[in-house]
Design a protein around this motif. Sequence first.
Motif, PDB file in Angstrom:
ATOM      1  N   GLU A 167       0.969  -1.216  -0.175  1.00 46.46           N
ATOM      2  CA  GLU A 167       0.306   0.008   0.129  1.00 46.46           C
ATOM      3  C   GLU A 167       0.946   1.281  -0.113  1.00 46.46           C
ATOM      4  O   GLU A 167       2.280   0.962   0.289  1.00 46.46           O
ATOM      5  CB  GLU A 167      -1.440   0.142   1.137  1.00 46.46           C
ATOM      6  CG  GLU A 167      -1.965   1.315   0.964  1.00 46.46           C
ATOM      7  CD  GLU A 167      -3.301   1.010   2.018  1.00 46.46           C
ATOM      8  OE1 GLU A 167      -3.691  -0.389   2.235  1.00 46.46           O
ATOM      9  OE2 GLU A 167      -3.323   2.179   3.041  1.00 46.46           O
ATOM     10  N   ASP A 168       0.416   1.988  -0.836  1.00 46.40           N
ATOM     11  CA  ASP A 168       1.424   3.760  -1.079  1.00 46.40           C
ATOM     12  C   ASP A 168       2.962   2.936  -1.004  1.00 46.40           C
ATOM     13  O   ASP A 168       3.356   3.839  -0.431  1.00 46.40           O
ATOM     14  CB  ASP A 168       0.644   4.094  -0.178  1.00 46.40           C
ATOM     15  CG  ASP A 168      -0.514   5.008  -0.518  1.00 46.40           C
ATOM     16  OD1 ASP A 168      -0.948   5.118  -0.658  1.00 46.40           O
ATOM     17  OD2 ASP A 168      -0.309   5.043   0.926  1.00 46.40           O
ATOM     18  N   GLY A 169       3.213   2.205  -1.689  1.00 47.12           N
ATOM     19  CA  GLY A 169       4.423   2.033  -1.493  1.00 47.12           C
ATOM     20  C   GLY A 169       5.255   1.138  -1.085  1.00 47.12           C
ATOM     21  O   GLY A 169       6.774   0.950  -1.049  1.00 47.12           O
ATOM     22  N   LEU A 170       4.573   1.001   0.169  1.00 44.78           N
ATOM     23  CA  LEU A 170       5.271  -0.015   1.609  1.00 44.78           C
ATOM     24  C   LEU A 170       4.237  -1.326   1.402  1.00 44.78           C
ATOM     25  O   LEU A 170       3.613  -1.754   1.111  1.00 44.78           O
ATOM     26  CB  LEU A 170       4.011   0.873   2.605  1.00 44.78           C
ATOM     27  CG  LEU A 170       5.096   2.462   3.650  1.00 44.78           C
ATOM     28  CD1 LEU A 170       4.449   2.909   4.798  1.00 44.78           C
ATOM     29  CD2 LEU A 170       6.665   1.768   3.612  1.00 44.78           C
ATOM     30  N   ARG A 202       2.214   1.807  12.644  1.00 44.45           N
ATOM     31  CA  ARG A 202       1.143   1.483  11.606  1.00 44.45           C
ATOM     32  C   ARG A 202       0.923   0.355  11.720  1.00 44.45           C
ATOM     33  O   ARG A 202       0.022   0.422  10.611  1.00 44.45           O
ATOM     34  CB  ARG A 202       2.649   0.953   9.838  1.00 44.45           C
ATOM     35  CG  ARG A 202       2.606   1.069   9.285  1.00 44.45           C
ATOM     36  CD  ARG A 202       4.067   0.341   8.234  1.00 44.45           C
ATOM     37  NE  ARG A 202       4.634   1.701   7.952  1.00 44.45           N
ATOM     38  CZ  ARG A 202       6.288   2.049   7.980  1.00 44.45           C
ATOM     39  NH1 ARG A 202       6.093   0.637   7.626  1.00 44.45           N
ATOM     40  NH2 ARG A 202       6.249   2.892   8.006  1.00 44.45           N
ATOM     41  N   THR A 256      -9.892   7.999   5.144  1.00 37.28           N
ATOM     42  CA  THR A 256      -8.599   6.633   6.127  1.00 37.28           C
ATOM     43  C   THR A 256      -6.545   7.955   5.791  1.00 37.28           C
ATOM     44  O   THR A 256      -7.136   8.946   5.606  1.00 37.28           O
ATOM     45  CB  THR A 256      -8.103   5.915   4.711  1.00 37.28           C
ATOM     46  OG1 THR A 256      -8.667   6.534   3.652  1.00 37.28           O
ATOM     47  CG2 THR A 256      -9.690   5.275   4.573  1.00 37.28           C
ATOM     48  N   ASN A 304      -3.067   7.673   6.262  1.00 35.68           N
ATOM     49  CA  ASN A 304      -2.141   7.344   5.365  1.00 35.68           C
ATOM     50  C   ASN A 304      -0.548   6.131   6.187  1.00 35.68           C
ATOM     51  O   ASN A 304      -0.532   7.235   7.593  1.00 35.68           O
ATOM     52  CB  ASN A 304      -1.053   8.697   4.727  1.00 35.68           C
ATOM     53  CG  ASN A 304      -1.687   9.658   4.401  1.00 35.68           C
ATOM     54  OD1 ASN A 304      -2.956   9.367   3.319  1.00 35.68           O
ATOM     55  ND2 ASN A 304      -1.470  11.351   4.219  1.00 35.68           N
ATOM     56  N   THR A 353       1.799   5.093   5.376  1.00 41.42           N
ATOM     57  CA  THR A 353       3.457   6.065   5.273  1.00 41.42           C
ATOM     58  C   THR A 353       3.255   7.288   6.506  1.00 41.42           C
ATOM     59  O   THR A 353       4.973   7.708   6.905  1.00 41.42           O
ATOM     60  CB  THR A 353       3.859   6.583   4.007  1.00 41.42           C
ATOM     61  OG1 THR A 353       2.513   8.291   3.610  1.00 41.42           O
ATOM     62  CG2 THR A 353       3.248   5.759   2.803  1.00 41.42           C
ATOM     63  N   ASP A 354       2.528   7.471   7.155  1.00 42.51           N
ATOM     64  CA  ASP A 354       2.504   8.622   8.380  1.00 42.51           C
ATOM     65  C   ASP A 354       3.010   7.560   9.774  1.00 42.51           C
ATOM     66  O   ASP A 354       3.819   8.835  10.925  1.00 42.51           O
ATOM     67  CB  ASP A 354       1.025   9.700   8.071  1.00 42.51           C
ATOM     68  CG  ASP A 354       1.185  10.420   7.652  1.00 42.51           C
ATOM     69  OD1 ASP A 354       1.939  10.840   6.974  1.00 42.51           O
ATOM     70  OD2 ASP A 354       0.484  11.181   7.480  1.00 42.51           O
ATOM     71  N   ILE A 370       5.829   4.854  11.894  1.00 41.73           N
ATOM     72  CA  ILE A 370       7.202   3.917  11.472  1.00 41.73           C
ATOM     73  C   ILE A 370       6.873   2.641  12.444  1.00 41.73           C
ATOM     74  O   ILE A 370       5.241   2.190  13.556  1.00 41.73           O
ATOM     75  CB  ILE A 370       7.625   4.251  11.978  1.00 41.73           C
ATOM     76  CG1 ILE A 370       7.488   4.642  13.796  1.00 41.73           C
ATOM     77  CG2 ILE A 370       7.603   5.756  11.927  1.00 41.73           C
ATOM     78  CD1 ILE A 370       8.541   4.625  14.492  1.00 41.73           C
ATOM     79  N   GLY A 371       7.159   1.408  11.449  1.00 44.09           N
ATOM     80  CA  GLY A 371       6.664   0.485  12.327  1.00 44.09           C
ATOM     81  C   GLY A 371       8.179  -0.135  13.334  1.00 44.09           C
ATOM     82  O   GLY A 371       7.801   0.798  14.026  1.00 44.09           O
ATOM     83  N   ILE A 372       9.191  -0.612  13.341  1.00 39.72           N
ATOM     84  CA  ILE A 372      10.269  -0.661  13.372  1.00 39.72           C
ATOM     85  C   ILE A 372      10.793  -0.017  13.964  1.00 39.72           C
ATOM     86  O   ILE A 372      11.576   0.298  12.675  1.00 39.72           O
ATOM     87  CB  ILE A 372      10.607  -2.054  14.449  1.00 39.72           C
ATOM     88  CG1 ILE A 372       9.593  -2.840  14.959  1.00 39.72           C
ATOM     89  CG2 ILE A 372      11.375  -2.324  14.930  1.00 39.72           C
ATOM     90  CD1 ILE A 372       9.732  -4.478  14.922  1.00 39.72           C
ATOM     91  N   SER A 373      11.194   0.900  15.040  1.00 38.09           N
ATOM     92  CA  SER A 373      13.037   1.947  14.866  1.00 38.09           C
ATOM     93  C   SER A 373      14.203   1.126  14.771  1.00 38.09           C
ATOM     94  O   SER A 373      13.850   0.558  16.042  1.00 38.09           O
ATOM     95  CB  SER A 373      12.873   3.085  14.780  1.00 38.09           C
ATOM     96  OG  SER A 373      11.804   3.038  16.370  1.00 38.09           O
TER      97      SER A 373
END
Lengths: 420, 442
Positions: free
Chosen positions: B380-383, B405, B430, B432, B434-435, B437-440
Amino acid sequence: MKTRCSFCLLLFVLTFCQSTVLASGLQLHLLAQRQAAMGQAGTALVRDASISFYNPGGLGFVSKQGSLQFGTTLITPSTAFQGQWPSIYQSQTEFVLMTPINAYASWRGKSNGRFEKISFGFSINNPFANGIRWPDDWKGRFISQEFSVNTFIAQPTVSYKFSDEVGIGVGLMYGFGNLVSRRALSVDGINGSEGFARFSGTGEGVGANVGVFFRPGADFSIGMNYRTRLFLSVKEGLAQFNVPESFSEQYPDMGFQTQLKLPWVFNLGVSIRPEDRFLATVDVDYTGWQVLDSLKIDLDQPISQIDLYPAREFIRTISFRIGGEYILTEKIFVRGGAYYDPSPIRQGQVSPDLPDANRIGLTTGLGFQLNPRLSVDLSYVYEFTGERTVSFNAGAFGGTYETTVSSVGLGLFLAFGEES
Amino acid sequence: MKRIYLLIFCSLSLVLISLNSCEPSILGPELGLGNLQIHPYLAIGDGFSAGFSNGDLNPVSTKGLYEGAQLYAFPDLIAGQFNTLRPLIFEQQLLPGIGSGFRMIQEMKNPICTFLGPQPVILDTTHGNGWQNSWEDSKKNHNLSIPHLRVSTVASDSFGRSSPFFQRMAGSKHSDYLDMLVEESPSFFTLWLGTEDVLDYAMTGTSNPQFRPTPEEEFAKQFDQLLTLLDDMSDSNTKGVIGNVPDISLFPYFSKTKHTYLSIENCYGSENDIYLTEQLGGTVETRKATASDKILMSAEDEIGLNNGLPGRLGLHPDNPLSDAQVLDAQELLEIRQLISRYNIIIDSLVQAHNAKRDEPWLVVVDLNHSFNKLDGGLIEDGLILSNDFLTGGVFSLDGIYLTPRGNAFVANEFIRRINAFPEFKASIPTLNLTDFIGISFP
């Protein structure tokens, strides 16, 4: 158990984004100010040395024996984005100023001399360029953050004028250019930074430009021109990765190779002068965009086996250009025109690095004959796409784009030597 | 005649100059709340609704609730999207600082054999001080989610007494969850419960008698009681969205560890079989692990350790993994069947409670389907979102609970269901992904 490939997915993201599309917005028709002001048509318009690129066959028809021309254009493209329903996300590209240049020279053999039928020309210009930069935090950054291409084509030309009616010409195109492509990587640092990959490089390649010019009567001309495709090979590109420190060994800066593929173009043009003060011209361009598939980047150290680079189909396009010039006084020329340039990129394959759409352009300009040798030309082009709702299926990214491009150009034209 | 050309050009020029001021701009979509009344919006749920994240690998972890994660709890994200349409106050009681503690990546170590890639060194922080008492009286609490709340414990006063999270939220004022809930009257609610009814059982390889899954009849009875209470205490305009139970065996805690072991000698890796024990009837059998067995993430680091028995742990028929370290194929089937029966119960109860009113007021969001989509990766959205540990972006370091995320993904699934349900007539924007984060990583 330790995971050998725990970062495969990260690389996966990297790979599928490594294909960037070049298309219609990439072709710049702002090659000389007079033609730009006249609907960007120029295949059957002879006045000066710029014909050496538009149609080498017409070079022998330049009225003065020698001519020089220089010009530049300031281009400011701007694209707005609205996310797919029901997203309320909006974005707008950042300010980018592109400044293509052009320089032309021509020289014809002395009349009644041995080389009276032969003309030589040289041109350098930027027929293909793109500049787009989205805000750093924009939604599509994992697909494209920035994509710029600039190409120069240097072309020595020779032309032979069979008679007052027909000339042919051929030019050797030497193309060189650079590209910069950047996008975010989905790997976050604890300090809040986000990774990115940046690819930059320069490439070169050669092609040919051939043309035929007919002038059956003083007020009527026909031009035909074909420029071959041009593949600029990037042999020593630089791929840079910005990732959290713990991954820096995984992502060293490295070289890459790619090919920047530029399409072939066939032009057919007609110009007529229905009355002394008015000149009208029409061009039809047939562009072989299908030679482009993608900009596929081959990294020196393959950091992933997974190759998901989407197959794309491009379509050839036919664009129409119409323009006119009105002689206001002996020293002032008023010009105008319009064009329609359809997009070769199909729905489902439109990525934000080149959010292409069918383009409509309106053009205008003024020419000033300062003295018998020197003219100044001004051009203004406004291009717009309207809204196009599209998606880039490979990245599951879609939305509505709208682009406008404003261009202002200034050119100088010097003519000297005997009149034909 | 000649003047006409001139006129055309001059007017064209004027048009162009006026167009120059036109920057492209696209009108946004028309959205609205439709039939939804959102004040107050209450979130009913367990740790998945509370924003619980980065807990430890033990069942019923107390670590995992802290401000930095709670702020991304999916109900909070949904409330933020409502707020773009109509001002909404949605408050949460936050556990400041490190709260009840969490797991974090201390460093990524580059092993000597570089082909392995950097490996995380994961650290559990200690509990913050006094997190149980950090209650702000001035603040309302709209997120009524209690980590590890089960459907079976909504009316249980022993859960009320033993859960530090319930103690903190309800203190001595309420004996059990329903008792706390009855004081509220939501206009809109999200309800996501049921996962914890089977989670601890699965996390212990179904072998710890302390953790039993909720039997179906009990699940149905308590869920019905919960919906009846919600029906009674709300007015006729109240609407709710109910999440069903995802297939937890696809979560990284169960899916990360492969069924073979990569042993490394002089930087050459070779795959070795893993041996496990399986309860068959009354007897215990040892066999090789297959792709249908799930070795638990908590057991991963122990495989290959020298424990004094023949070979090394898990790599020798006489030194197999214990039943508690594996969810074998049989147990996996049991878990999956139970989850699908829970989901049938949820569907039928929602139908029954909808039938009691003139028009439907409840809708089920099929989170089971949503999470299944993550298996193998969803773009989704390049992720790419997936159930991969560390890189999938959805699951936190405990392999069960969600990252920001992951929460945004769940919030979007709720929002899409709301938008798709005709009776609500709502269109909520909905988020985004992309706003978030997953794990940093360090």
